[in-house]
Design a protein around this motif. Structure first.
Motif, PDB file in Angstrom:
ATOM      1  N   LEU A  77       0.825  -1.211   0.000  1.00  0.00           N
ATOM      2  CA  LEU A  77       0.000   0.000   0.000  1.00  0.00           C
ATOM      3  C   LEU A  77       0.854   1.255   0.000  1.00  0.00           C
ATOM      4  O   LEU A  77       0.477   2.274  -0.605  1.00  0.00           O
ATOM      5  CB  LEU A  77      -0.945  -0.017   1.207  1.00  0.00           C
ATOM      6  N   ASN A  78       2.001   1.197   0.670  1.00  0.00           N
ATOM      7  CA  ASN A  78       2.934   2.330   0.618  1.00  0.00           C
ATOM      8  C   ASN A  78       3.396   2.581  -0.808  1.00  0.00           C
ATOM      9  O   ASN A  78       3.479   3.721  -1.269  1.00  0.00           O
ATOM     10  CB  ASN A  78       4.157   2.047   1.499  1.00  0.00           C
ATOM     11  N   LYS A 110       1.880   1.784  -3.518  1.00  0.00           N
ATOM     12  CA  LYS A 110       0.768   2.194  -4.381  1.00  0.00           C
ATOM     13  C   LYS A 110       0.308   3.617  -4.107  1.00  0.00           C
ATOM     14  O   LYS A 110       0.024   4.391  -5.030  1.00  0.00           O
ATOM     15  CB  LYS A 110      -0.405   1.232  -4.211  1.00  0.00           C
ATOM     16  N   PHE A 111       0.225   3.994  -2.833  1.00  0.00           N
ATOM     17  CA  PHE A 111      -0.364   5.284  -2.478  1.00  0.00           C
ATOM     18  C   PHE A 111       0.649   6.318  -1.974  1.00  0.00           C
ATOM     19  O   PHE A 111       0.306   7.485  -1.808  1.00  0.00           O
ATOM     20  CB  PHE A 111      -1.443   5.090  -1.410  1.00  0.00           C
ATOM     21  N   GLY A 112       1.870   5.872  -1.706  1.00  0.00           N
ATOM     22  CA  GLY A 112       2.882   6.801  -1.221  1.00  0.00           C
ATOM     23  C   GLY A 112       3.052   6.741   0.283  1.00  0.00           C
ATOM     24  O   GLY A 112       2.081   6.569   1.026  1.00  0.00           O
ATOM     25  N   GLU A 113       4.300   6.881   0.735  1.00  0.00           N
ATOM     26  CA  GLU A 113       4.620   6.771   2.162  1.00  0.00           C
ATOM     27  C   GLU A 113       4.047   7.916   2.978  1.00  0.00           C
ATOM     28  O   GLU A 113       3.845   7.775   4.184  1.00  0.00           O
ATOM     29  CB  GLU A 113       6.137   6.706   2.357  1.00  0.00           C
ATOM     30  N   ARG A 165       1.213   9.066   3.291  1.00  0.00           N
ATOM     31  CA  ARG A 165      -0.100   8.816   3.890  1.00  0.00           C
ATOM     32  C   ARG A 165      -0.016   8.002   5.182  1.00  0.00           C
ATOM     33  O   ARG A 165      -1.020   7.844   5.870  1.00  0.00           O
ATOM     34  CB  ARG A 165      -1.013   8.102   2.889  1.00  0.00           C
ATOM     35  N   ILE A 180       0.300   4.822   5.608  1.00  0.00           N
ATOM     36  CA  ILE A 180      -0.367   3.515   5.596  1.00  0.00           C
ATOM     37  C   ILE A 180       0.581   2.419   6.081  1.00  0.00           C
ATOM     38  O   ILE A 180       0.185   1.528   6.826  1.00  0.00           O
ATOM     39  CB  ILE A 180      -0.888   3.189   4.185  1.00  0.00           C
TER      40      ILE A 180
END
Length: 248
Positions: A46-47, A49-52, A54, A56
């Protein structure tokens, strides 16, 4: 005192080998390891995919830590009380007790994280200081004693472990060294086979560079961590039996 600790650790190592031969004990230990690795890997995905930014990955690292700590409570129950008549996850049917274990795990993780921000070594020391909180809660639950709050159990462990953290550290250190050596060996094999430089491994933004740290620890963790967890649990069994101080 040092000779006494060595003698006790020898007994704990012997008992741990016996418990690891019990399928039920090994299964709970493996569930703790696999769950930790699973949530950590999900956080990595998820990191990526969405970037650190955030956070997640940090959230799933927290979940992984809480899961493994709660499972250590279950391992203590299986090792110490040998509830062969119960299913492995039976004590989760008690919502109040399950929530207590989750709260203790959250507090331990947060406190260790905050200590780790200051310096790495204090974070490691505190991880050993807080390690008896969940086993003590399970011990109180199984023996029908009144349950206390999460803060009380963490404080009890921190206080009672004074003078014992070194013994527990030396008990688990050999297997942490083995795990670290295996991780380094797997990493070097990858670098050699893939003909990659060490720097590229961390910077080329591939699946290996993104998830490599977690992926490299899977096999070493499955080899080393069950033994570490069982040794910690047997230590907790002996330690809690010797401590007369109630949780307040």
């Amino acid at each position: 005192m040092e000779d006494l600790f060595k003698s006790r650790n020898t007994d704990i190592i012997r008992d741990s080998r016996g418990f690891l031969a019990i399928k039920r004990v090994l299964l709970v230990a493996l569930i703790a390891v696999v769950g930790d690795l699973f949530f950590t890997l999900v956080g990595d995905v998820l990191n990526f995919k969405f970037g650190e930014e955030r956070g997640i990955g940090l959230l799933f690292a927290l979940i992984a830590s809480v899961f493994s700590l709660v499972m250590l409570g279950m391992l203590y129950q299986v090792v110490v009380f040998n509830r062969a008549d119960r299913k492995i996850f039976d004590y989760f049917k008690n919502a109040r007790f399950s929530w207590l274990l989750i709260k203790i795990s959250l507090l331990e993780t947060i406190f260790m994280f905050l200590w780790g921000i200051l310096f790495v070594i204090p974070g490691i020391v505190k991880s050993y200081a807080y390690m008896q909180a969940i086993p003590k809660a399970v011990d109180d639950f199984e023996n029908g004693r009144p349950l206390q709050g999460a803060v009380a159990y963490v404080g009890w462990s921190d206080d009672q472990m004074k003078g014992y953290k070194g013994q527990l550290f030396m008990l688990t250190l050999p297997w942490y060294i083995i795990m670290f050596a295996l991780v380094i060996g797997i990493y070097l094999v990858y670098v050699f086979v893939a003909h990659q430089s060490i720097g590229v491994f961390f910077t080329n933004n591939t699946v290996i560079s993104t998830y490599g740290t977690t992926l490299m620890t899977i096999v070493p963790s499955l080899i080393a961590m069950p033994t570490i967890f069982v040794r910690q649990t047997v230590f907790s069994r002996d330690f809690i039996r010797e401590q007369d101080a109630p949780v307040k």
